[in-house]
Design a protein around this motif. Structure first.
Motif, short mmCIF file in Angstrom:
data_model
loop_
_atom_site.label_atom_id
_atom_site.label_comp_id
_atom_site.label_asym_id
_atom_site.label_seq_id
_atom_site.Cartn_x
_atom_site.Cartn_y
_atom_site.Cartn_z
N LYS A 1 0.83 -1.21 0.00
CA LYS A 1 0.00 0.00 0.00
C LYS A 1 0.86 1.26 0.00
CE LYS A 1 -4.03 -2.00 2.33
NZ LYS A 1 -4.83 -2.04 3.59
N ALA A 2 1.95 1.24 0.77
CA ALA A 2 2.85 2.40 0.82
C ALA A 2 3.55 2.59 -0.52
CB ALA A 2 3.87 2.22 1.94
N ILE A 3 3.94 1.48 -1.16
CA ILE A 3 4.57 1.55 -2.48
C ILE A 3 3.59 2.12 -3.50
CG2 ILE A 3 5.51 0.17 -4.38
CD1 ILE A 3 6.67 -1.73 -2.28
N ASP A 4 2.35 1.63 -3.46
CA ASP A 4 1.33 2.11 -4.41
C ASP A 4 1.06 3.60 -4.21
OD1 ASP A 4 1.15 -0.46 -5.35
OD2 ASP A 4 -0.68 -0.96 -4.23
N THR B 1 3.90 5.61 -5.62
CA THR B 1 3.83 5.56 -7.08
C THR B 1 2.78 6.52 -7.61
OG1 THR B 1 4.54 3.24 -7.10
CG2 THR B 1 3.41 4.06 -9.06
N THR B 2 1.61 6.51 -6.98
CA THR B 2 0.52 7.40 -7.40
C THR B 2 0.92 8.86 -7.27
OG1 THR B 2 -1.15 5.77 -6.75
CG2 THR B 2 -1.87 8.06 -6.97
N LEU B 3 1.55 9.21 -6.16
CA LEU B 3 1.95 10.60 -5.93
C LEU B 3 3.03 11.02 -6.92
CD1 LEU B 3 1.36 13.00 -4.08
CD2 LEU B 3 3.19 12.21 -2.59
N THR B 4 3.97 10.12 -7.21
CA THR B 4 5.02 10.43 -8.18
C THR B 4 4.44 10.63 -9.57
OG1 THR B 4 6.60 9.11 -6.89
CG2 THR B 4 7.20 9.62 -9.16
N GLU B 5 3.48 9.81 -9.94
CA GLU B 5 2.83 9.96 -11.25
C GLU B 5 2.10 11.29 -11.35
OE1 GLU B 5 0.41 6.49 -11.35
OE2 GLU B 5 1.95 5.24 -12.30
N LYS B 6 1.48 11.72 -10.25
CA LYS B 6 0.78 13.01 -10.25
C LYS B 6 1.76 14.16 -10.45
CE LYS B 6 -3.25 11.89 -7.39
NZ LYS B 6 -3.96 12.17 -6.11
N PHE B 7 2.94 14.02 -9.86
CA PHE B 7 3.89 15.13 -9.89
C PHE B 7 4.75 15.13 -11.15
CE2 PHE B 7 7.61 17.59 -8.55
CZ PHE B 7 7.00 18.66 -7.90
N PRO C 1 8.78 5.37 -11.61
CA PRO C 1 9.59 4.17 -11.84
C PRO C 1 8.80 2.91 -11.51
CG PRO C 1 10.78 5.79 -10.50
CD PRO C 1 9.36 6.24 -10.56
N SER C 2 9.10 1.84 -12.21
CA SER C 2 8.53 0.55 -11.83
C SER C 2 9.22 0.08 -10.55
CB SER C 2 8.72 -0.47 -12.95
OG SER C 2 10.11 -0.66 -13.21
N VAL C 3 8.58 -0.83 -9.85
CA VAL C 3 9.14 -1.34 -8.60
C VAL C 3 9.29 -2.86 -8.71
CG1 VAL C 3 8.82 -1.55 -6.11
CG2 VAL C 3 8.03 0.51 -7.28
N GLU D 1 7.89 7.20 2.80
CA GLU D 1 8.92 8.25 2.74
C GLU D 1 10.15 7.77 1.98
OE1 GLU D 1 9.04 11.35 3.45
OE2 GLU D 1 7.06 11.52 4.34
N ILE D 2 10.58 6.55 2.25
CA ILE D 2 11.77 6.03 1.56
C ILE D 2 11.50 5.87 0.07
CG2 ILE D 2 13.40 4.11 1.42
CD1 ILE D 2 12.73 3.56 4.41
N MET D 3 10.35 5.27 -0.26
CA MET D 3 10.01 5.06 -1.67
C MET D 3 9.84 6.39 -2.41
SD MET D 3 10.02 1.86 -2.46
CE MET D 3 9.28 2.11 -4.07
N LYS D 4 9.20 7.35 -1.76
CA LYS D 4 9.00 8.65 -2.39
C LYS D 4 10.34 9.31 -2.71
CE LYS D 4 7.93 12.16 0.09
NZ LYS D 4 7.29 13.17 0.97
N ASN D 5 11.28 9.23 -1.77
CA ASN D 5 12.60 9.81 -2.00
C ASN D 5 13.32 9.10 -3.15
OD1 ASN D 5 12.25 11.63 0.07
ND2 ASN D 5 13.46 10.49 1.55
N SER D 6 13.23 7.77 -3.16
CA SER D 6 13.89 7.00 -4.22
C SER D 6 13.29 7.31 -5.58
CB SER D 6 13.77 5.49 -3.93
OG SER D 6 14.57 5.13 -2.83
#
Length: 444
Positions: free
Chosen positions: A211-214, A217-223, A228-230, A254-259
């Protein structure tokens, strides 16, 4: 960069012992501390036991009595840390709001009557729930205070914070965050135990990580328009274990968002059309769960590595609402109370003077309609609902430092390793043993 020993020495000099190992606490196995004015650490096992006994009224009332004694101690320790924040951080308008908020909540807790019947317990639980909701936006207020201090020192006084001052701020805010978590832990555990067995502590599995990864991913796509794929690899299968889902979600997100952000920026820098994948490796050993998150986002210069845990450091621009928050102070002379009929840039202010907190109307509605899990107390929970805040992706500076406190809270750790020009590896270690005690600042 000061050593951990130096940090501990200064913490002790300030009357604050940080992350006390259970072995150093007298009577740790019984949950008793040597000083009755210090917070009493509890284990996941003990917290879950109380929450699973919600139908056993004698046990629940016993917990209510403990909470009525323990919460004022934790609040007193927290307000003490806030009031003594170094480098004039305690004098920043947002920090003053934060101190006032805690003082008000502490007063409400202190004046609560210890329940002795089911009816009284219902009222007691409702009051605790209101205090918990009042404290759910503490981190952005903390971040606003830090931003105000940086602005004051850098732009107005032309006197940037020194490395030593940054370290002093880090130590104090680490203490504050750990104590804040301890308060939310007790409040949430008691309130949520009526809604579900175990309260905030649940038997979680990989779905919480997913859920945190998803979400990242959603927030990164919006921005960025894409993400990136995971790639996920189980070195040793993740077994269900007792933990706090919101803590796990916060750290992984937080870690995934930074990565993902680093990966997208590196893609643009190199002129590529597709981002490199982010790799997640999970191994569940006998005592620990280790989650390794690796990216090819260009890494972090060695000269910057010591700064990533600083609350005063961010590699991104502050979100727009920070500057708007500053203007409110300037235009109202620190009196943020607005009449209910005034719609000032879509903000809704609650309370009077410095005893208030702010929401956007849409975010407030989302919270009240239970679309947001208030456990996390995290500004990113508002992104999808707030027209003012949703356009920020990073820039508050507390993501990694707070995540490290979450990891340490029940005996884990968060480590970061980087190769400049290549990428970064983050290791999240979590204890899967339910007898780990809370680890927090014990200053009073």
């Amino acid at each position: 960069m000061l050593s951990r020993a130096s940090r501990s020495i200064r913490a002790v000099q300030r009357g604050c012992i940080r992350f006390v190992p259970p072995a150093l606490i007298r009577g740790a196995s019984t949950g008793k501390t040597e000083n009755p004015n210090h917070p009493t650490p509890l284990s996941i096992e003990k917290l879950k036991y109380y929450a699973e006994s919600q139908d056993n009224m004698p046990v629940r009332l016993s917990l209510a009595k403990f909470i009525s004694t323990e919460l004022p101690i934790r609040f007193a320790a927290t307000t003490s840390v806030l009031s003594s924040l170094p480098c004039q951080l305690c004098d920043m308008p947002a920090t003053i709001d934060l101190i006032s908020l805690y003082n008000r909540c502490q007063g409400e807790i202190t004046n609560m009557k210890i329940p002795k019947t089911i009816v009284e317990d219902t009222e007691f639980t409702a009051k605790l729930g209101r205090v918990q909701r009042d404290l759910q936006h503490v981190y952005p207020l903390m971040a606003a205070g830090v931003c105000q201090l940086k602005q004051k020192r850098c732009e107005r006084e032309k006197n940037p914070l020194t490395e030593f001052e940054n370290e002093m701020i880090n130590v104090s805010l680490d203490d504050f965050v750990s104590l804040h978590i301890s308060i939310i832990m007790l409040l949430g555990q008691y309130v949520k135990s009526l809604a579900r067995p175990g309260g905030r502590i649940q038997n979680i599995d990989f779905s919480t990580v997913q859920k945190a990864i998803d979400r990242s991913t959603t927030l990164t796509e919006k921005f960025y328009g894409q993400a990136p794929s995971v790639r996920i690899l189980f070195a040793k299968k993740m077994r269900p274990f007792d933990y706090i889902p919101s803590h796990m979600h916060h750290m992984i997100f937080e870690i995934m968002k930074n990565s993902m952000r680093a990966t997208m920026e590196q893609m643009a820098k190199l002129g590529k059309k597709e981002p490199e994948p982010v790799n997640v490796i999970i191994s569940h050993g006998e005592n620990d769960i280790t989650i390794k998150i690796s990216d090819l986002g260009g890494g972090i210069p060695r000269s910057e590595m010591s700064k990533v845990w600083n609350y005063t450091y961010t590699s991104a621009a502050p979100p727009p609402w920070i500057n708007r928050y500053f203007r409110y102070y300037d235009e109202t002379e620190h009196d943020l109370y607005l009449n209910s009929h005034v719609n000032f840039d879509k903000y809704e202010f609650m309370g009077e003077g410095k005893e208030n907190k702010f929401y956007t109307h849409s975010a407030t509605h989302a919270i009240r309609s239970n679309k947001i899990d208030s456990d996390s107390g995290h500004i990113d929970d508002l992104l999808s609902y707030s027209p003012v805040m949703r356009d920020h992706y990073a820039g508050l500076g507390y993501g990694l430092p707070v995540s490290r406190i979450y990891s340490r809270y029940f005996g884990g750790e968060l480590k970061l390793f980087s190769m400049e020009g290549y990428g970064t590896d983050v290791y999240l270690y979590l204890s899967s043993l339910s007898d780990e005690l809370e680890q927090f600042c014990t200053s009073v």
